[in-house]
Design a protein around this motif. Structure first.
Motif, mmCIF file in Angstrom:
data_model
loop_
_atom_site.group_PDB
_atom_site.id
_atom_site.type_symbol
_atom_site.label_atom_id
_atom_site.label_comp_id
_atom_site.label_asym_id
_atom_site.label_seq_id
_atom_site.Cartn_x
_atom_site.Cartn_y
_atom_site.Cartn_z
ATOM 1 N N SER A 135 55.106 -25.320 -52.833
ATOM 2 C CA SER A 135 54.894 -26.085 -51.603
ATOM 3 C C SER A 135 54.064 -25.249 -50.633
ATOM 4 N N GLY A 136 53.603 -25.903 -49.575
ATOM 5 C CA GLY A 136 52.756 -25.201 -48.612
ATOM 6 C C GLY A 136 53.407 -23.933 -48.074
ATOM 7 N N GLY A 137 54.646 -24.049 -47.669
ATOM 8 C CA GLY A 137 55.328 -22.887 -47.106
ATOM 9 C C GLY A 137 55.620 -21.823 -48.144
ATOM 10 N N LYS E 37 59.259 -32.540 -48.745
ATOM 11 C CA LYS E 37 58.551 -33.443 -47.844
ATOM 12 C C LYS E 37 57.212 -33.877 -48.431
ATOM 13 N N THR E 38 56.435 -32.905 -48.873
ATOM 14 C CA THR E 38 55.121 -33.236 -49.412
ATOM 15 C C THR E 38 55.256 -34.080 -50.674
ATOM 16 N N THR E 39 56.234 -33.762 -51.488
ATOM 17 C CA THR E 39 56.435 -34.535 -52.712
ATOM 18 C C THR E 39 56.726 -35.993 -52.372
ATOM 19 N N PHE E 82 46.219 -34.359 -45.561
ATOM 20 C CA PHE E 82 46.887 -33.467 -46.499
ATOM 21 C C PHE E 82 47.258 -32.137 -45.854
ATOM 22 N N GLN E 83 48.286 -31.535 -46.416
ATOM 23 C CA GLN E 83 48.674 -30.213 -45.922
ATOM 24 C C GLN E 83 47.523 -29.218 -46.157
ATOM 25 N N ASP E 84 46.831 -29.372 -47.277
ATOM 26 C CA ASP E 84 45.623 -28.590 -47.555
ATOM 27 C C ASP E 84 44.438 -29.533 -47.408
ATOM 28 N N MET E 157 50.887 -38.017 -42.474
ATOM 29 C CA MET E 157 50.349 -36.785 -41.894
ATOM 30 C C MET E 157 51.273 -35.626 -42.246
ATOM 31 N N ASP E 158 50.752 -34.710 -43.063
ATOM 32 C CA ASP E 158 51.562 -33.591 -43.543
ATOM 33 C C ASP E 158 51.222 -32.333 -42.736
ATOM 34 N N GLU E 159 52.032 -32.028 -41.778
ATOM 35 C CA GLU E 159 51.806 -30.896 -40.876
ATOM 36 C C GLU E 159 50.377 -30.881 -40.346
HETATM 37 MG MG MG Z 1 54.590 -29.467 -47.891
#
Ligand code: MG
Ligand code: ATP
Ligand code: ATP
Ligand code: MOO
Ligand code: MG
Lengths: 359, 237, 233, 233, 359
Positions: A135-137, E37-39, E82-84, E157-159
């Motif tokens: 995951s991102g973190g 969360k992202t999943t 995306f987070q990225d 919206m991911d972070e």
């Molecule tokens: Mg994430």
């Protein structure tokens, strides 16, 4: 260990002409998006060869435009936590973490322990995984660990905690504090969070459009009115270096002596006599005129006098209160300031909610 | 628009080794007012199979009898027009610098001459010159001793190159090729009766332009003689 | 004749082809990786020339390449004479020469595949390895090389397949000597040159295809494994 | 004879080779991209078979490929007869056949280069395009295709170079007819088969190399432009 | 517009079994790093096909494991930050921003204006640039713009603001608020920042190890004791929906009526009568016993009674104070609580520094 940077570099329309000096400890690079923080850090790391200038790490010049000196990145012994983590996709987490160690010179000492870092970052269950599924973190934590474990002579951290939740931050920050205090490794720390900066930084360098617009000790710079707007936030405050007096384990409180007076704060680590750094955000300091107020849940009520009232901005003013041998910055509404008749010389009490010191 | 059969040039499918001679003869024929001639040079095997699959060839000139027979068996040539056009001779060559004439006969210690080198010749099962060479060596009783030292090349020209580059101390090639290479010397000529006659047969195919017969006749006429002989071929008939 | 039973001669051609192709592929791989790296990353004089040289065997008719090899690497050729004298390395009329010819013919294919992979590597990842103390060569060995494995596999399989099919340059350079330089394609070619050889040519062709298909399958399988390792956690 | 002055015949061979190589490259490019995409991304029955088919021309001796083409696409061949009857498309002994042979021989090289590029595309970027409403084909056209341009260029230049050098399959399939199917390499080959032809063969070889080098230079220049556009701001 | 998610999916050792329902507005996904969360967001977007479950967007099922229904991502009309960031490297910023518009159905309405988004994000000077040269924050801003401009029926919206400085956040947040209020586009918003969540969210979904452990309106969830530890931070608070009474332009203050009583807050936009959302962090509320304190810089001193005292955690307790028709959450040290003799039913004053309402 010294770090001395003064460079000039053009990237398209962006012109970087910035420099700063740091003697150990944590130097926070602070500034709005696009102000050139990453570019400056890249130059220090040797990822970018500046057009001109000089970079000296620990007395050793690693770049000198005039002398055409450019030490390649792998000989600078730098631990760099990139803004975009850049993990090695073909190596698992354990191998990613160990990568730097392969190349550290034998005599580089043990550095920080692998297990300690893994535990602190909470990535023990990820060691056998590859970066693609993280995951991102999680990714960001591995990147931090990789840099820490490379036994660097200089740590560069570009928004290392941005993708992390507060609880994780709360676990990592003390570790970085200990690192700062226990080793001589200087750290350049890019962050948008004043709380992080206040907590970690020795010096703060504020950038704007490729230029350094403020530089100094964290106490100085944070207290400087106007930083708020520059840093993009109304969050100036006071940095106090205090020493631990006693602990009240039952209530989880610690009493410390600070230049502004005796304070009760949530339990911090450290034996009596140990130094702790406290950041008191200006917005967390209330002002009371008249006799010391009673029956308040706030534990810290410090007598002082108004020393200076800053310029109004956005309906509020910053008030500098001389307390003990130090001072506290308070931010109150203009309306309150005039209602209370605040003026330099007025005797007041500064009311600080103890929990406000937690960060 | 497709050209009518009348003014279509005569298309000849010929073994690649005939290029020099046929180019010259074609030009001469045109100069005499004959229809234009185009020649496709390739390995006889490829040409034969192309004719089998409908190639627009009017005349086929093979480097050996086998591929002409192949078409003959399939009725793809006009048997009555088939004739042996040219002959050639097989020679032993060596790099010019080391060349000393040898007597080619049953007593020749060819293996001794070659030593630990190799004798270059056309591949003995597929390249016609190789097949003739093997037959000659067999009939002279030399094959068994030399067999393991043979370097089979993809064409006579490649065999010749091996000798002229000094890779092989000896080679067996056609006289026509040897004569033209200044780096090699002919050190002996194989007796004509030591191998089947080296023959380049020619014939008209089944679907031809009328002018094709004219050019085939021209090829067999004295006017074509100088060009063939200049290349070292012997003209049969 | 049984379709599956090989004659002694055919068996020897098959084994030789396997040996030649394997050696050609493996021996040229390091050079292929190096040249691909230089072409992808290098900024040096002569880069364009190197690029041209590498592509030449593709552009030239194979026979011409064979001639050139003969002239350079033959017993009397400048390189051939040198190698024979100083290293005892002889190419002419040896299976080593067939391997050389196959390697040269496959080289442009191999280099291009590897080069494409190198160009696709994220240089920011390499830079990260650099900051961790890895020298340029260490970065190459620990980061770039593993990341371009799929390209190397692709290059190797192209080189191997080409080697299994190459015959024009080989026969011109080292002739067609049974047991020494008569590879499968040379044997196939020989059969196509005689009337009635089709049947045999077809059998050998099928054998050659089977071998190459096996090599292809192995390379695909390896590439998938590598890709999976990188993609999934 | 002046080194630089071409005879009528040589000029015609040069122009023919240019035409054949250009047509072969351009005409096979769409199919090459499609097949590369299918091999890189497809999960379908017959994928392995397709992969083998594509590689065949590399594995087979060119002469065999030529014969196969002759059998399939000849005037009497099953595909050739069909195409001639229904589309008026005739390959046998036409320059179109030479182009077909060149395209087939270059196809594995082209496909592999493009496939490698497709495999290197970051699928997360494609997924992002998908969330923005782009269908699979739109994603391919607006994202994948531009990103694999370097691979397409590499594939095209490999195909073109191969086409400039291909002769084994061509001469076997469509013979060596001046003005129609005698390409540069066929002309070169012919010269190598007769005494005294070396000089001419060399001249033509040099011409062929010059053309291919020009194509190579153009492709490298284009690829650099594309890469720069993506890398720099 | 409804969003109804209930799915199950396994990724290696990670097991996601989560769902929530949202009816328009902003749903905040909250949870520690690696909680899934992202999943979950990927599943909603169609980037991932869950093992089982159901996803319904605006009444239209887009995934139904039992019915083997899976609407591909490009037909879901989703704007995903995306987070990225995942910008298109070969397109310039303008083309990146416009990409979604190419594929939006003709009848999708004008949506949000290109120029407005560009200005709000401060990326006007970047339009001709390609993504490779952008800074971290610039990249993130373009990614936000790209999603906003695709006329989505659902925004994920991911972070989105993690890489941004506070000033920029302060510019983007009001925009998102307006988006929430002016359109019916539901937003799923992943964030580690309680301030952002409190400000934007209608509903909050708290995740932990692949499970939803709390779900409800933002007021409910934020006030729920214990969220602090779960969200990884000691930052619970009270959400008040207040209505504007009057503005004091001279001092930049606004008076609002809230369920907890009349409050003076820094100037907010909105005519008299307009609704505003205020988040009062528990740590910014002090408690005073005895008569209403005087001479304080704090503008808001509200009478109330202690309603409930939460369990102690880390030396402090959360105290629920009933004020007016609502309540306020206060966080004080255990020490203070016992010193002041706080107990349910005790009459107290809640002291809120007005500037604390700024976020
Ligand atoms: Mg994430
Ligand atoms: N190749 C380039 N061409 C033009 N401009 C560039 C290039 N590379 C960087 N820039 C610009 O330089 C400026 C500084 O970038 P940098 O990455 O140092 O910012 P930053 O301070 O780290 O910002 P952030 O907080 O958003 O990460 C940015 O405005 C960026 O757009
Ligand atoms: N392919 C995979 N194999 C195994 N585990 C995976 C895989 N993909 C994701 N995971 C795990 O699933 C968990 C949830 O990941 P997710 O990205 O949803 O977390 P997140 O809540 O978005 O965290 P963050 O705040 O750090 O971005 C993580 O622990 C991650 O390691
Ligand atoms: O270059 Mo070839 O025609 O495949 O041997
Ligand atoms: Mg940055």
């Amino acid at each position: 260990m010294m770090l001395d940077v003064a460079i000039r570099h053009r990237l398209g329309a962006f012109d970087l002409a910035a420099g700063f000096t740091a003697a150990g400890g944590v130097t926070a690079l602070f500034g709005r998006s696009g102000s050139g923080k990453t570019t400056l850090v890249n130059a220090i790391a040797g990822l970018l060869r500046p057009d001109a200038g000089r970079i000296v790490i620990g007395g050793v010049p690693v770049f000198d435009g005039a002398a055409r000196l450019f030490v390649p990145k792998h000989r600078r012994r730098i631990g760099y936590v990139f803004q975009d983590a850049r993990l090695f996709p073909h190596l698992n987490v354990r191998q990613n973490l160990a990568y730097g160690r392969w190349f550290a010179p034998r005599g580089a000492g043990d550095g920080i322990g692998f297990d300690a870092v893994v535990e602190m970052l909470g990535i023990g269950h990820l060691l056998a995984r590859r970066p693609a599924g993280l995951s991102g973190g999680e990714t960001q934590r591995v990147a931090i660990g990789r840099a820490l474990l490379s036994r660097p002579k200089l740590l560069l951290m570009d928004e290392p905690l941005a993708a992390l939740d507060d609880a994780r931050k709360a676990e990592i920050l003390p570790f970085l504090e200990r690192l700062r205090d226990a080793t001589t490794v200087p750290v350049v720390y890019v962050s948008h969070s004043l709380a992080e900066v206040a907590r970690l930084a020795t010096r703060v360098v504020v950038m704007e459009a490729g230029r350094v617009v403020a530089e100094g000790t964290v106490g100085d710079v944070l207290a400087r009115p106007g930083l708020g707007a520059r840093a993009g936030r109304a969050e100036a405050g006071t940095l106090l270096v205090a020493s631990v007096l006693s602990h009240d384990a039952a209530h989880g409180l610690t009493t410390v002596d600070s230049p502004a007076g005796r304070l009760i704060v949530p339990g911090v680590a450290g034996r009596p006599g140990a130094a702790v750094r406290l950041h008191v955000p200006a917005r967390d300091v209330m002002i009371a005129t008249g006799p010391a107020p009673e029956g308040l849940s706030a534990l810290n009520i410090l007598p002082g006098t108004v020393a200076e009232i800053g310029a109004a901005a956005g309906g509020s003013v910053e008030v500098r209160i001389a307390c003990g041998s130090g001072f506290l910055l308070s931010r109150v509404t203009q309306f309150s300031a005039s209602r209370l008749g605040l003026a330099p010389g007025l005797a007041v009490h500064a009311i600080v909610k103890s929990v406000a010191l937690a960060e | 628009a497709p050209a009518s059969a009348q003014d279509r040039p005569v298309t000849v499918f010929a073994a690649a080794s005939l290029k020099n001679a046929l180019d010259e003869i074609g030009a001469a024929y045109a100069a005499e007012g004959g229809v234009p001639v185009v020649v496709s040079y390739a390995a006889s095997s490829a040409l034969a199979k192309q004719i089998e699959s409908g190639a627009p060839a009017d005349i086929f000139i093979s480097a050996d009898l086998a591929w002409m027979d192949y078409l003959g068996e399939r009725n793809l040539i006009r048997a009555e027009t088939r004739a042996n056009l040219l002959g050639n001779r097989l020679v032993l060559v060596a790099p010019k610098a080391e060349a000393t004439p040898v007597e080619i006969g049953p007593g020749l210690d060819l293996a001794g001459l070659v030593g630990d080198g190799r004798i270059a010749m056309g591949e003995v099962s597929s390249v016609p010159a190789g097949r003739y060479g093997k037959a000659a060596l067999e009939s002279l009783g030399l094959w068994a001793a030399i067999e393991s030292k043979v370097a089979g090349a993809e064409s006579v020209r490649a065999a010749l190159l091996l000798v002229s580059r000094g890779e092989a101390p000896y080679g067996i090639v056609y006289r026509t090729d040897a004569a033209a290479d200044p780096e090699v010397a002919i050190v002996g000529t194989f007796p004509e009766d030591s191998h089947p006659p080296i023959i380049y047969p020619a014939a008209l195919t089944t679907e031809v332009v009328p002018a094709a017969a004219g050019f085939l006749a021209f090829l067999r006429s004295p006017k074509a003689l100088p060009a063939f002989e200049a290349q070292g071929f012997s003209v049969l008939d | 004749m049984d379709f599956l039973t090989l004659t002694e001669e055919e068996r020897s051609a098959l084994l030789l082809s396997l040996r030649v192709s394997t050696v050609a592929t493996l021996a040229s791989l390091p050079a292929g990786i190096l040249v691909a790296y230089l072409l992808a990353r290098g900024r040096f004089h002569g880069r364009a020339l190197l690029n041209i040289l590498v592509h030449l065997p593709l552009v030239l008719p194979p026979v011409v390449t064979g001639f050139v090899l003969l002239i350079l690497f033959g017993r009397r050729g400048p390189i051939g004479a040198f190698l024979a004298e100083h290293f005892g390395l002889v190419f002419s009329f040896r299976w080593t020469g067939a391997a050389l010819a196959a390697a040269v013919m496959g080289f442009p294919l191999m280099v291009r595949a590897i080069r494409l992979s190198i160009e696709a590597v994220d240089r920011r990842i390499e830079a990260a390895a650099g900051t961790l103390g890895a020298s340029r060569i260490a970065v190459f060995l620990t980061i770039t090389l593993p990341l371009i494995l799929p390209g190397i596999l692709a290059g190797a399989v192209l080189g191997f397949a080409k080697a299994m099919g190459e015959f024009g340059a080989t026969i011109t350079f080292v002739s067609n000597i049974p047991g020494e330089t008569r590879t499968l394609p040379a044997a196939i070619y020989t059969f196509t040159q005689v009337p009635g050889g089709d049947w045999n040519a077809m059998r050998l062709t099928i054998i050659s295809v089977v071998v190459s298909v096996a090599a292809l399958a192995i390379s695909e399988w390896l590439a998938r494994r590598v890709a999976r390792r990188i993609e999934a956690g």
